[in-house]
Design a protein around this motif. Structure first.
Motif, PDB file in Angstrom:
ATOM      1  N   VAL A  60      -1.955  -5.670  -5.024  1.00  0.00           N
ATOM      2  CA  VAL A  60      -0.749  -5.755  -5.945  1.00  0.00           C
ATOM      3  C   VAL A  60      -1.616  -6.275  -7.218  1.00  0.00           C
ATOM      4  O   VAL A  60      -2.428  -7.169  -7.280  1.00  0.00           O
ATOM      5  CB  VAL A  60       0.110  -6.853  -5.624  1.00  0.00           C
ATOM      6  N   LYS A  61      -1.231  -5.679  -8.355  1.00  0.00           N
ATOM      7  CA  LYS A  61      -1.982  -5.957  -9.767  1.00  0.00           C
ATOM      8  C   LYS A  61      -0.858  -5.821 -10.798  1.00  0.00           C
ATOM      9  O   LYS A  61      -0.037  -4.803 -10.852  1.00  0.00           O
ATOM     10  CB  LYS A  61      -2.932  -4.983 -10.343  1.00  0.00           C
ATOM     11  N   ASP A  62      -0.649  -6.811 -11.594  1.00  0.00           N
ATOM     12  CA  ASP A  62       0.360  -7.237 -12.507  1.00  0.00           C
ATOM     13  C   ASP A  62       1.786  -6.678 -11.863  1.00  0.00           C
ATOM     14  O   ASP A  62       2.563  -5.916 -12.772  1.00  0.00           O
ATOM     15  CB  ASP A  62       0.031  -5.774 -13.460  1.00  0.00           C
ATOM     16  N   ASN A  63       2.170  -7.279 -10.872  1.00  0.00           N
ATOM     17  CA  ASN A  63       3.425  -7.254 -10.431  1.00  0.00           C
ATOM     18  C   ASN A  63       3.652  -5.893  -9.779  1.00  0.00           C
ATOM     19  O   ASN A  63       5.015  -5.501  -9.420  1.00  0.00           O
ATOM     20  CB  ASN A  63       4.623  -7.553 -11.313  1.00  0.00           C
ATOM     21  N   GLU A  64       2.921  -4.986  -9.441  1.00  0.00           N
ATOM     22  CA  GLU A  64       3.101  -3.652  -9.019  1.00  0.00           C
ATOM     23  C   GLU A  64       2.201  -3.255  -7.799  1.00  0.00           C
ATOM     24  O   GLU A  64       0.827  -3.870  -7.596  1.00  0.00           O
ATOM     25  CB  GLU A  64       2.845  -2.451 -10.185  1.00  0.00           C
ATOM     26  N   LEU A  65       2.558  -2.576  -6.871  1.00  0.00           N
ATOM     27  CA  LEU A  65       1.930  -2.315  -5.551  1.00  0.00           C
ATOM     28  C   LEU A  65       1.031  -0.870  -5.838  1.00  0.00           C
ATOM     29  O   LEU A  65       1.477   0.066  -6.472  1.00  0.00           O
ATOM     30  CB  LEU A  65       2.889  -1.902  -4.660  1.00  0.00           C
ATOM     31  N   TYR A  66      -0.156  -0.844  -5.355  1.00  0.00           N
ATOM     32  CA  TYR A  66      -1.120   0.219  -5.313  1.00  0.00           C
ATOM     33  C   TYR A  66      -1.405   0.588  -3.926  1.00  0.00           C
ATOM     34  O   TYR A  66      -1.570  -0.439  -3.124  1.00  0.00           O
ATOM     35  CB  TYR A  66      -2.525  -0.398  -6.040  1.00  0.00           C
ATOM     36  N   PHE A  67      -1.223   1.834  -3.816  1.00  0.00           N
ATOM     37  CA  PHE A  67      -1.749   2.672  -2.485  1.00  0.00           C
ATOM     38  C   PHE A  67      -2.888   3.116  -2.534  1.00  0.00           C
ATOM     39  O   PHE A  67      -2.997   4.117  -3.380  1.00  0.00           O
ATOM     40  CB  PHE A  67      -0.430   3.334  -2.066  1.00  0.00           C
ATOM     41  N   HIS A  68      -3.923   2.865  -1.752  1.00  0.00           N
ATOM     42  CA  HIS A  68      -5.087   3.548  -1.863  1.00  0.00           C
ATOM     43  C   HIS A  68      -5.661   3.507  -3.573  1.00  0.00           C
ATOM     44  O   HIS A  68      -6.003   4.577  -3.782  1.00  0.00           O
ATOM     45  CB  HIS A  68      -5.211   4.773  -1.273  1.00  0.00           C
ATOM     46  N   ASN A  69      -5.469   2.517  -4.331  1.00  0.00           N
ATOM     47  CA  ASN A  69      -5.889   2.258  -5.275  1.00  0.00           C
ATOM     48  C   ASN A  69      -5.295   3.152  -6.506  1.00  0.00           C
ATOM     49  O   ASN A  69      -5.516   3.389  -7.645  1.00  0.00           O
ATOM     50  CB  ASN A  69      -7.220   2.504  -5.851  1.00  0.00           C
TER      51      ASN A  69
END
Length: 462
Positions: free
Chosen positions: A21-30
């Motif tokens: 998670v970055k800046d309140n958002e989910l990343y999937f495989h970047n």
């Protein structure tokens, strides 16, 4: 009250290789999922292609490592079960990564021919033809063998099937035999409906195959529905199968390969733990020990991995359309799709997937039920693999909440009737492919738009 991010942090080992998670958002495989949603909208299915190759290479490395460690005299071949997902972009990744294929029905064979026409496979490619076969399927298999696909191997599901190939194949050909394994003790049936009974195999070989001048019994095959697990049931069935192999090998010198089916599990929860290296090493050791005990050469090993190959590459993203409090404590988040049509295993076999919000991780959380769009009372999701509850952000600060279901890449399109009629005429969502350039840069493209009313009306005869 703590934030949703705090809940995940204290419950799981998070972040991991797939999610952060970055800046309140989910990343999937970047991959920043909100960017994908902004570009394509929801509901949305996506496939992250690099994951297919990663899992194939991982399994190949595990088996090759176990073979080397145990000084095992035999080779390993990775096959992909096409029934898990027949899409061209999946098969493209499969053959690029050196995997062969296992088929289940007649219409698999034209896919094989397409791969050959495009130069993606040659006539030495392994094509293992499983299943109870109708005439069209056997017709196609005979054609492939007669066209020189020397490693197209029909796996006999019954003894009468042999006569078809014996009568119609022009030259020498290879066959396999599927053994009818016992089902798990809590299953409704004692023995699988597929395959030939243990007690019949040797007599069938001696009376029918051995005297034949064209047919060579290359392979013995078994498969159990529970997949590869560290349980007494799995090891018992594998051992029973290997003793049968050794027994048959003593009278059938050309038999040199076993197909131990598939079943490496995939992550259905962030709590998932499975020691792939240990299990692989134990499989190789058990096969070797039983063969040595029976003074029989160790066989070549084939596996058929379907869900493991493609499952973890898939995801489905939804928007939360509304919140409905139906009584004092049951809060519903209504999504812009349907579990019955988009993720039918949830409804059919109570399958669990990894479920996470795509945004608003800094918000507080509460218990919710997730409801689909159809009028069916079973179109819901209210528990996860690790818990009997579902928690999601409250989203009190406004803005659109998005949620994702991950590792959905196997079976859902075929079981849901992709491109056909859906329950309540809920359209199939658009499908987006995510890949990497050679320089490592991620790019996406639209594989297919969401299903149109025109296509449904045509199917319905209007």
């Amino acid at each position: 009250m703590k934030s949703y991010a705090d809940l995940i942090d204290q419950t799981f080992d998070f972040p991991n290789d797939e999610f952060h998670v970055k800046d309140n958002e989910l990343y999937f495989h970047n991959v920043r999922l909100t960017e994908i949603i902004k570009q394509y909208g929801t509901p949305l299915k996506l496939t992250y292609l690099p994951k297919i190759g990663q899992n194939i290479q991982k399994a190949k490395k595990l088996f090759e490592g176990a073979i080397s460690k145990n000084k095992y005299k035999g080779s390993y071949t990775y096959c992909y079960c096409t029934k898990s997902s027949h899409f061209e972009f999946v098969l493209d990744q499969v053959v690029k990564n050196g995997a062969h294929i296992e088929t289940s029905s007649a219409f698999d064979i034209p896919i094989v021919k397409k791969l050959y026409e495009k130069g993606q496979i040659d006539k030495d490619f392994y094509i293992l033809c499983n299943g109870f076969k109708r005439p069209l399927y056997t017709d196609y298999i005979v054609d492939l063998i007669n066209q020189g696909f020397k490693n197209c191997i029909p796996i006999l599901d019954n003894m009468k099937e042999f006569d078809i190939y014996n009568d119609r194949v022009d030259n020498e050909f290879q066959i396999g035999i599927r053994v009818a394994a016992d089902e798990e003790p809590n299953f409704e049936f004692y023995t699988s409906r597929l395959g030939i009974r243990y007690k019949d195999i040797n007599d069938f070989y001696l009376s029918t195959i051995q005297p034949n001048k064209k047919a060579k019994l290359k392979m013995l095959h078994f498969f159990i529905n529970t997949g590869i697990k560290d349980t007494a049931y799995y090891w018992s069935e594998l051992s029973r199968f290997m003793y049968k192999y050794c027994d048959l090998k003593k009278v059938c010198p050309e038999l040199d390969t076993i197909d131990i089916g598939g079943g490496f599990p995939i992550k259905t929860s962030l709590h998932f733990e499975f020691d792939y290296e240990y299990i692989t090493d134990q499989i190789v050791q058990n096969i070797q020990w039983i063969c040595n005990k029976n003074h029989v050469p160790t066989p070549n090993i084939i596996t058929e991995f379907g869900t493991y190959t493609v499952g973890e590459s898939g995801a489905v993203l939804y928007s939360v359309l509304d919140r409905k409090l139906q009584n004092d404590k049951e809060l519903w988040y209504m999504i812009d799709g349907s579990f019955i049509t988009h993720l039918p295993d949830i409804w059919g076999v109570n399958q669990k997937f990894i479920m996470l919000p795509v945004n608003q991780w800094d918000d507080n959380f509460h218990k919710v039920n997730i409801g689909g769009l159809t009028c069916d009372s079973m179109d819901y999701y209210n528990s996860e693999a690790h818990s009997s509850e579902v928690f999601l952000p409250i989203a009190n600060n406004g803005g659109q909440l998005y949620i994702g279901f991950f590792h959905t890449g196997a079976y859902q399109e075929s079981l849901g009737g992709y491109g056909g009629i859906q329950h309540c005429l809920i359209p199939a969502p658009k499908h987006v492919i995510i890949d990497k350039h050679e320089n490592g840069k991620v790019h996406s493209y639209l594989f297919n738009e969401d299903q149109s009313s025109e296509s449904m009306l045509k199917t319905l005869g209007y």
